[in-house]
Design a protein around this motif. Structure first.
Motif, PDB file in Angstrom:
ATOM      1  N   GLY A  21       0.813  -1.213   0.000  1.00 24.10           N
ATOM      2  CA  GLY A  21       0.000   0.000   0.000  1.00 24.10           C
ATOM      3  C   GLY A  21       0.842   1.256   0.000  1.00 24.10           C
ATOM      4  N   VAL A  22       1.929   1.249   0.759  1.00 21.20           N
ATOM      5  CA  VAL A  22       2.846   2.388   0.777  1.00 21.20           C
ATOM      6  C   VAL A  22       3.596   2.506  -0.549  1.00 21.20           C
ATOM      7  CG1 VAL A  22       4.914   3.346   1.871  1.00 21.20           C
ATOM      8  CG2 VAL A  22       3.116   2.341   3.286  1.00 21.20           C
ATOM      9  N   ARG A  23       4.081   1.382  -1.054  1.00 25.92           N
ATOM     10  CA  ARG A  23       4.899   1.391  -2.267  1.00 25.92           C
ATOM     11  C   ARG A  23       4.111   1.815  -3.509  1.00 25.92           C
ATOM     12  NH1 ARG A  23       9.583  -1.669  -2.364  1.00 25.92           N
ATOM     13  NH2 ARG A  23       9.748  -0.838  -4.487  1.00 25.92           N
ATOM     14  N   THR A  24       2.806   1.677  -3.489  1.00 24.28           N
ATOM     15  CA  THR A  24       1.995   2.012  -4.660  1.00 24.28           C
ATOM     16  C   THR A  24       1.456   3.445  -4.609  1.00 24.28           C
ATOM     17  OG1 THR A  24       0.110   0.953  -3.556  1.00 24.28           O
ATOM     18  CG2 THR A  24       1.297  -0.351  -5.204  1.00 24.28           C
ATOM     19  N   ARG A  25       1.993   4.261  -3.727  1.00 29.66           N
ATOM     20  CA  ARG A  25       1.491   5.634  -3.610  1.00 29.66           C
ATOM     21  C   ARG A  25       1.508   6.365  -4.943  1.00 29.66           C
ATOM     22  NH1 ARG A  25       4.633  10.860  -1.314  1.00 29.66           N
ATOM     23  NH2 ARG A  25       5.524  10.562  -3.383  1.00 29.66           N
ATOM     24  N   ASP A  26       2.655   6.403  -5.604  1.00 31.66           N
ATOM     25  CA  ASP A  26       2.754   7.156  -6.854  1.00 31.66           C
ATOM     26  C   ASP A  26       1.886   6.534  -7.944  1.00 31.66           C
ATOM     27  OD1 ASP A  26       4.492   8.724  -5.442  1.00 31.66           O
ATOM     28  OD2 ASP A  26       6.258   8.280  -6.687  1.00 31.66           O
ATOM     29  N   PHE A  27       1.828   5.213  -7.990  1.00 30.35           N
ATOM     30  CA  PHE A  27       0.951   4.532  -8.959  1.00 30.35           C
ATOM     31  C   PHE A  27      -0.493   4.974  -8.784  1.00 30.35           C
ATOM     32  CE2 PHE A  27      -2.165   1.053  -9.143  1.00 30.35           C
ATOM     33  CZ  PHE A  27      -2.222   0.855 -10.516  1.00 30.35           C
ATOM     34  N   ALA A  28      -0.946   5.077  -7.531  1.00 28.38           N
ATOM     35  CA  ALA A  28      -2.337   5.443  -7.277  1.00 28.38           C
ATOM     36  C   ALA A  28      -2.650   6.830  -7.836  1.00 28.38           C
ATOM     37  CB  ALA A  28      -2.629   5.392  -5.782  1.00 28.38           C
ATOM     38  N   PHE A  29      -1.717   7.767  -7.688  1.00 29.93           N
ATOM     39  CA  PHE A  29      -1.925   9.101  -8.259  1.00 29.93           C
ATOM     40  C   PHE A  29      -1.949   9.039  -9.790  1.00 29.93           C
ATOM     41  CE2 PHE A  29      -0.609  10.680  -4.051  1.00 29.93           C
ATOM     42  CZ  PHE A  29      -1.450  11.771  -3.897  1.00 29.93           C
ATOM     43  N   ARG A  30      -0.939   8.407 -10.380  1.00 29.89           N
ATOM     44  CA  ARG A  30      -0.854   8.364 -11.846  1.00 29.89           C
ATOM     45  C   ARG A  30      -2.031   7.601 -12.444  1.00 29.89           C
ATOM     46  NH1 ARG A  30       4.945   7.302 -10.733  1.00 29.89           N
ATOM     47  NH2 ARG A  30       6.067   9.252 -11.114  1.00 29.89           N
ATOM     48  N   ASN A  31      -2.533   6.615 -11.729  1.00 34.80           N
ATOM     49  CA  ASN A  31      -3.643   5.816 -12.233  1.00 34.80           C
ATOM     50  C   ASN A  31      -4.908   6.651 -12.404  1.00 34.80           C
ATOM     51  OD1 ASN A  31      -4.342   3.198 -13.106  1.00 34.80           O
ATOM     52  ND2 ASN A  31      -5.386   2.746 -11.193  1.00 34.80           N
ATOM     53  N   ARG A  32      -4.958   7.784 -11.722  1.00 32.16           N
ATOM     54  CA  ARG A  32      -6.091   8.703 -11.854  1.00 32.16           C
ATOM     55  C   ARG A  32      -5.725   9.982 -12.610  1.00 32.16           C
ATOM     56  NH1 ARG A  32     -10.403   7.577  -8.017  1.00 32.16           N
ATOM     57  NH2 ARG A  32      -9.882   5.729  -6.793  1.00 32.16           N
ATOM     58  N   GLY A  33      -4.597   9.927 -13.315  1.00 29.95           N
ATOM     59  CA  GLY A  33      -4.183  11.071 -14.110  1.00 29.95           C
ATOM     60  C   GLY A  33      -3.637  12.223 -13.309  1.00 29.95           C
ATOM     61  N   LEU A  34      -3.150  11.943 -12.095  1.00 32.08           N
ATOM     62  CA  LEU A  34      -2.646  12.982 -11.202  1.00 32.08           C
ATOM     63  C   LEU A  34      -1.127  12.867 -11.056  1.00 32.08           C
ATOM     64  CD1 LEU A  34      -5.333  12.574  -8.386  1.00 32.08           C
ATOM     65  CD2 LEU A  34      -5.323  14.273 -10.239  1.00 32.08           C
ATOM     66  N   GLU A  35      -0.469  13.992 -10.865  1.00 33.45           N
ATOM     67  CA  GLU A  35       0.977  13.993 -10.651  1.00 33.45           C
ATOM     68  C   GLU A  35       1.267  13.630  -9.202  1.00 33.45           C
ATOM     69  OE1 GLU A  35       4.918  14.236 -11.727  1.00 33.45           O
ATOM     70  OE2 GLU A  35       3.128  14.337 -13.005  1.00 33.45           O
ATOM     71  N   PRO A  36       2.103  12.627  -8.960  1.00 35.19           N
ATOM     72  CA  PRO A  36       2.416  12.263  -7.572  1.00 35.19           C
ATOM     73  C   PRO A  36       3.191  13.373  -6.868  1.00 35.19           C
ATOM     74  CG  PRO A  36       3.057  10.516  -9.095  1.00 35.19           C
ATOM     75  CD  PRO A  36       2.739  11.725  -9.924  1.00 35.19           C
ATOM     76  N   PRO A  37       3.034  13.509  -5.575  1.00 39.55           N
ATOM     77  CA  PRO A  37       3.826  14.497  -4.821  1.00 39.55           C
ATOM     78  C   PRO A  37       5.318  14.193  -4.947  1.00 39.55           C
ATOM     79  CG  PRO A  37       2.008  13.647  -3.499  1.00 39.55           C
ATOM     80  CD  PRO A  37       2.077  12.795  -4.723  1.00 39.55           C
ATOM     81  N   ALA A  38       6.112  15.240  -4.951  1.00 41.78           N
ATOM     82  CA  ALA A  38       7.559  15.071  -5.092  1.00 41.78           C
ATOM     83  C   ALA A  38       8.195  14.559  -3.811  1.00 41.78           C
ATOM     84  CB  ALA A  38       8.192  16.397  -5.505  1.00 41.78           C
ATOM     85  N   GLU A  39       7.650  14.935  -2.670  1.00 39.96           N
ATOM     86  CA  GLU A  39       8.284  14.586  -1.402  1.00 39.96           C
ATOM     87  C   GLU A  39       7.776  13.247  -0.859  1.00 39.96           C
ATOM     88  OE1 GLU A  39       6.791  16.866   2.110  1.00 39.96           O
ATOM     89  OE2 GLU A  39       5.635  17.948   0.599  1.00 39.96           O
TER      90      GLU A  39
END
Length: 262
Positions: free
Chosen positions: A167-185
């Motif tokens: 769940g932690v490791r997929t943070r950026d995937f979850a954002f991109r999967n909805r067309g959102l830019e993942p947070p940089a930090e």
């Protein structure tokens, strides 16, 4: 990350835990509806059996898996639904036997993959430990659906750490999967395990964080409970947005679950 032998042992144990719920059921109970719309207990087990089979092919037969991937790309939602529907039509005893055999073959296939190999999947290729963790996560999540259908509560185990980890490791995937830019930090994630132990990810002192019971976090990232019903707390606007889109599983964004009545 635990060694592969321990991880595969946990994967087998997670399957055994769900097996203990469904094995005693009379055949008629396999038709009980679960919280996943349109899916019975039989659909849940059929989906796991089907996906475990895909994992075996990913580990042992690249050509066969490439064919699965072509079908999935052509009809992402229908491909998964068809596998569950066809499996659920089987006699429950036959379905249970197929699922058990597939679990056994999957663990053996993953154990035999040469170290460092990356396996093809429906998202990015994965290492063997990542594949095993993903299969454990999905087995646990669908097991929660079965437990809900039966009106029972499964006692959480230390195996939840694997679910929380993905769940932690997929943070950026979850954002991109909805067309959102993942947070940089990076975020700090601090969870309390079933025995009161602390599980942490990310830098200590990060400006944004997520805290709460590990069970609640796992329900959130597998979309088995609504965020409003969980004691998971975000500090920071981006961390809050993550909890709204969190998704530990491959595929399109899930519909999530409605808040509990009352």
């Amino acid at each position: 990350m635990p060694d592969l032998h321990s991880l595969l042992a946990d994967l087998a144990a997670e399957g055994d835990s769900l097996d203990a719920l469904v094995a005693p059921l009379p055949a008629a109970r396999w038709a009980d509806p679960t919280p996943a719309e349109g899916w019975t207990i039989a659909h849940q087990i059929a989906h796991l059996a089907w996906t475990d089979g895909q994992a075996v092919d990913a580990a042992t037969d690249a050509d066969a898996f490439a064919h699965h991937l072509e079908q999935a790309v052509a009809d992402p939602a229908g491909y998964v639904e068809r596998g569950a529907r066809e499996g659920a039509a089987a006699d429950p005893a036959d379905l249970l036997a197929r699922w058990r055999d597939g679990r056994r073959r999957m663990v053996g296939a993953l154990a035999a993959v040469p170290p460092g190999t990356r396996l093809p999947w429906f998202g990015p290729p994965m290492s063997v430990p990542s594949m095993a963790t993903a299969r454990l996560m999905e087995t646990w999540a669908h097991g929660e659906d079965v437990a809900d259908a039966l009106g029972v509560r499964r006692e959480p185990s230390a195996r939840l750490r694997h679910v929380a980890h993905i769940g932690v490791r997929t943070r950026d995937f979850a954002f991109r999967n909805r067309g959102l830019e993942p947070p940089a930090e990076e975020f700090r994630v601090e969870l309390t395990g079933p025995g009161g132990e602390k599980w942490t990810w990310g830098p200590d002192g990060a400006a944004q964080s997520v805290t709460g019971p590990a069970l609640d976090f796992c329900h959130l990232v597998t979309q088995r409970r609504n965020r409003a019903d969980l004691a998971v707390v975000a500090t920071g606007a981006d961390a809050g947005r993550w909890l709204d889109v969190a998704q530990a599983f491959a595929g399109p964004p899930g519909p999530g679950r409605a808040p509990a009545a009352g």
